[in-house]
Design an enzyme around this catalytic site. Structure first.
Site, PDB file in Angstrom:
ATOM      1  N   HIS A 111       0.869  -1.178   0.000  1.00 46.24           N
ATOM      2  CA  HIS A 111       0.000   0.000   0.000  1.00 46.24           C
ATOM      3  C   HIS A 111       0.913   1.238   0.000  1.00 46.24           C
ATOM      4  CE1 HIS A 111      -2.779   2.960   1.810  1.00 46.24           C
ATOM      5  NE2 HIS A 111      -3.775   2.140   1.531  1.00 46.24           N
ATOM      6  N   ASP A 164       2.913  -4.089   8.172  1.00 49.16           N
ATOM      7  CA  ASP A 164       1.681  -3.316   7.962  1.00 49.16           C
ATOM      8  C   ASP A 164       0.513  -4.271   8.208  1.00 49.16           C
ATOM      9  OD1 ASP A 164      -0.616  -2.176   6.953  1.00 49.16           O
ATOM     10  OD2 ASP A 164       0.181  -1.827   4.932  1.00 49.16           O
ATOM     11  N   GLN A 175      -4.757  -4.810   7.138  1.00 50.48           N
ATOM     12  CA  GLN A 175      -5.739  -5.810   6.707  1.00 50.48           C
ATOM     13  C   GLN A 175      -5.677  -7.066   7.565  1.00 50.48           C
ATOM     14  OE1 GLN A 175      -7.990  -5.141   4.433  1.00 50.48           O
ATOM     15  NE2 GLN A 175      -7.100  -3.161   3.933  1.00 50.48           N
ATOM     16  N   LYS A 219     -10.710  -0.508  10.713  1.00 47.75           N
ATOM     17  CA  LYS A 219     -10.822  -1.700   9.869  1.00 47.75           C
ATOM     18  C   LYS A 219     -11.111  -2.939  10.714  1.00 47.75           C
ATOM     19  CE  LYS A 219      -7.424  -0.053   6.464  1.00 47.75           C
ATOM     20  NZ  LYS A 219      -8.109   0.498   5.313  1.00 47.75           N
ATOM     21  N   CYS A 261      -4.739   2.557  -3.582  1.00 50.67           N
ATOM     22  CA  CYS A 261      -3.501   3.103  -2.984  1.00 50.67           C
ATOM     23  C   CYS A 261      -2.341   2.136  -3.179  1.00 50.67           C
ATOM     24  CB  CYS A 261      -3.686   3.434  -1.512  1.00 50.67           C
ATOM     25  SG  CYS A 261      -4.910   4.700  -1.223  1.00 50.67           S
TER      26      CYS A 261
END
Lengths: 152, 409
Positions: free
Chosen positions: B126, B203, B206, B229, B367
């Site tokens: 991303h 990261d 998700q 999220k 993104c």
């Protein structure tokens, strides 16, 4: 007519499938590169303008949705033979068509085939798609031509 | 399968927004990769705090401020347990994943990264895990290296290993790709990075709502995620970092709360976690995030993982019946994030037609423009599923896609 039918009219689908003036003029007198950074729509617009300010030829090339592509096809078809001043006035009238509730029959008559894109008015997220190539031509014809413009 | 979806109805009932209609159709919400909807328990917790308990933290000698402080610090402990951090002080509240990555990148850029050093990321990042590292490389004179992925969207582990050198100082990659759905082998990749002594930043934007996270088992130095999220509020996220490492890093933002003593000549800084939390934190959102963690725990990972694979397989089987669809990202064991393109139709046109059927998906580059370049597509359509999505949602997507063919043959 449903809102979707109003957006995806046959003329738009036709210009999307077989865009007119799709390519890059070489040589050209004016150039701009239009992008929508959020969605990735990306077009180059090239113009051949005569010394007395008449658009002799115009072309566009790149990638994007049916609305942006058909808008490029319809725009380049509409402006050939017109003066720079007339094209800029047409641009203003077209951008008004996309967002204003006060569009008159006279406006639609002047815009001709371009008026088919009025359906985007009911899809606010898609106005920038129809406007992109027009912002690019505005930029190409401006004295301080910036090479890349964005409609977001 | 049947049992799974029965539980899904119980979960759906907790999300009031799922009852609404969009353009006259029942909402089919499939943009969970962008942000998830909120359960009643989170809404109620935030409402109760704002209407009955609201006050600042860390400052007041009065009861309400002490209560607010206790609520926030309890959430810090809850999150530490949720991701198996070593201690609550390893949990730093930020405004979200992007801020967490920026915090780590800036602190490491000021201390660890040196001219001639190397930072390794992957092709599936991303923008939030590309641009901060580009800036660190620019500021320090380090080089940013990109590890390639395979056509199915999994990291090419052999190439990844070859990208690592004794000069590698930072390795950053996603737990789960926001476009491809690939679940990366975090522990294995971290172990590879550790053989060259690199610091590993994951990261987890998700990952956090879709897979159990154990930062100690993963072995990573940093894990970043957002509340919004994972069924929590916007405006809050977490940087989980290894205590002994973060203790050595310089602060990044300066101001109230992060100091020990201040004179006009000089200041000394607070210990972790306050050192990295300048200013009044997003108190309400932190408390909402605590309720979101409790919501996830009330469902349980067995159900979440089972449902994720069941809904993924159901949707993929349906997509196979629609001609002209090309999937982007088919890695084995992937999460229920499905990116695809349709022959002859731009994703934006698909997005508009789906919206008119009440189906909310993301269309665009997500993104991840460099990843779009890898697959040579300008954009994709992304349907990303969550615990409250049902077979009927997947069916709604499929019938809306049939409608696309009505306009674009």
């Amino acid at each position: 007519m449903s809102r979707l039918d109003g957006l995806y009219q046959q003329l738009i689908l036709d210009h999307n499938k077989s865009p007119r003036n799709f390519g890059k003029l070489d040589p050209h007198s004016h150039y701009s590169h239009g992008v929508n950074p959020l969605c990735g729509d990306d077009y180059e617009v090239t113009l051949q303008v005569s010394p007395d300010g008449i658009i002799e030829k115009s072309a566009f090339v790149g990638s994007g949705c049916a609305i942006s592509k058909s808008s490029g096809s319809l725009m380049t078809s509409a402006i050939e033979g017109k003066s720079v001043a007339d094209v800029l006035a047409l641009k203003d009238r077209f951008l008004n068509l996309l967002i204003c509730d006060t569009v008159t029959e006279d406006d639609r008559a002047v815009l001709g085939k371009l008026a088919v894109l009025e359906g985007v008015k009911k899809f606010p997220a898609r106005v920038k798609c129809a406007a992109l190539v027009w912002r690019a031509i505005e930029d190409a014809l401006s004295e301080s031509a910036v090479q890349t413009i964005s409609t977001e | 399968m049947r049992e799974l979806f029965d539980k899904t109805q119980w979960i759906r009932d907790q999300f009031p927004v799922l009852k609404r209609k969009v353009h006259g159709h029942p909402l089919v919400y499939l943009d969970n990769g962008a942000t998830t909807q909120k359960p009643q328990s989170v809404i109620d917790r935030v409402t109760r705090f704002l209407s009955e308990e609201y006050s600042t933290v860390h400052r007041g000698v009065y009861l309400m401020s002490q209560e607010s402080t206790e609520f926030c610090e309890t959430v810090r402990s809850t999150i530490a347990r949720f991701v198996n951090a070593r201690r609550p002080e390893e949990v730093i509240f930020t405004s979200g994943t992007t801020a967490a990555i920026n915090l780590a990148a800036t602190a490491l850029g000021k201390s660890v990264v040196t001219p001639g050093g190397e930072i390794v990321i992957t092709q599936m990042e991303h923008h939030a895990n590309i641009v901060p590292w580009q800036q660190v490389a620019l500021a320090t004179g380090a080089t940013l290296k990109i590890a390639p992925i395979m056509p199915d969207g999994s990291v090419d582990l052999e190439a990844f290993e070859r990208t690592l050198t004794p000069k590698t100082q930072i390795v950053a990659f996603p737990h789960i790709s926001n476009v491809l759905g690939t679940v990366n082998p975090v522990a294995q990749m971290t172990a590879m990075a550790k053989t060259v002594g690199a610091i590993v930043v994951v990261d987890g934007a998700q990952g956090i709502a879709h897979h159990p996270v154990d930062v100690q088992a993963m072995g990573c130095d940093f894990y970043c995620f957002s509340a919004h999220k994972m069924y929590g509020p916007t405006g809050v996220g977490v940087l989980v970092g290894r205590y002994d490492l973060m203790d050595q890093l310089p602060p990044v933002q300066f101001g109230g709360d992060m100091i020990e003593t201040v004179t006009f000549e000089k200041s000394t800084f607070a210990k972790l976690p306050a050192k990295f939390e300048a200013g009044t934190p997003p108190i309400t959102e932190i408390i909402g995030m605590g309720a979101a963690v409790e919501f996830i725990e009330s469902i349980g990972w067995n159900y979440i993982l089972g449902h994720d694979q069941a809904i993924l397989n159901y949707a993929l089987a349906g997509l196979e019946t629609i001609p002209g669809i090309q999937l982007i990202g088919t890695a084995p064991g992937k999460s229920a994030i499905i990116s695809f393109v349709m022959d002859g139709v731009h994703p934006h046109d698909v997005g508009t037609i789906l919206d008119m059927e009440g189906v909310a998906v993301r269309v665009g580059h997500h993104c991840a423009q460099p990843l779009m370049g890898v697959y040579d597509v300008p954009a994709t359509i992304r349907a990303s599923f969550s615990v409250y999505n049902t077979e009927s949602d997947a069916d709604g997507l499929l019938s809306a896609l049939q409608k696309v063919r009505h306009y674009f043959q």
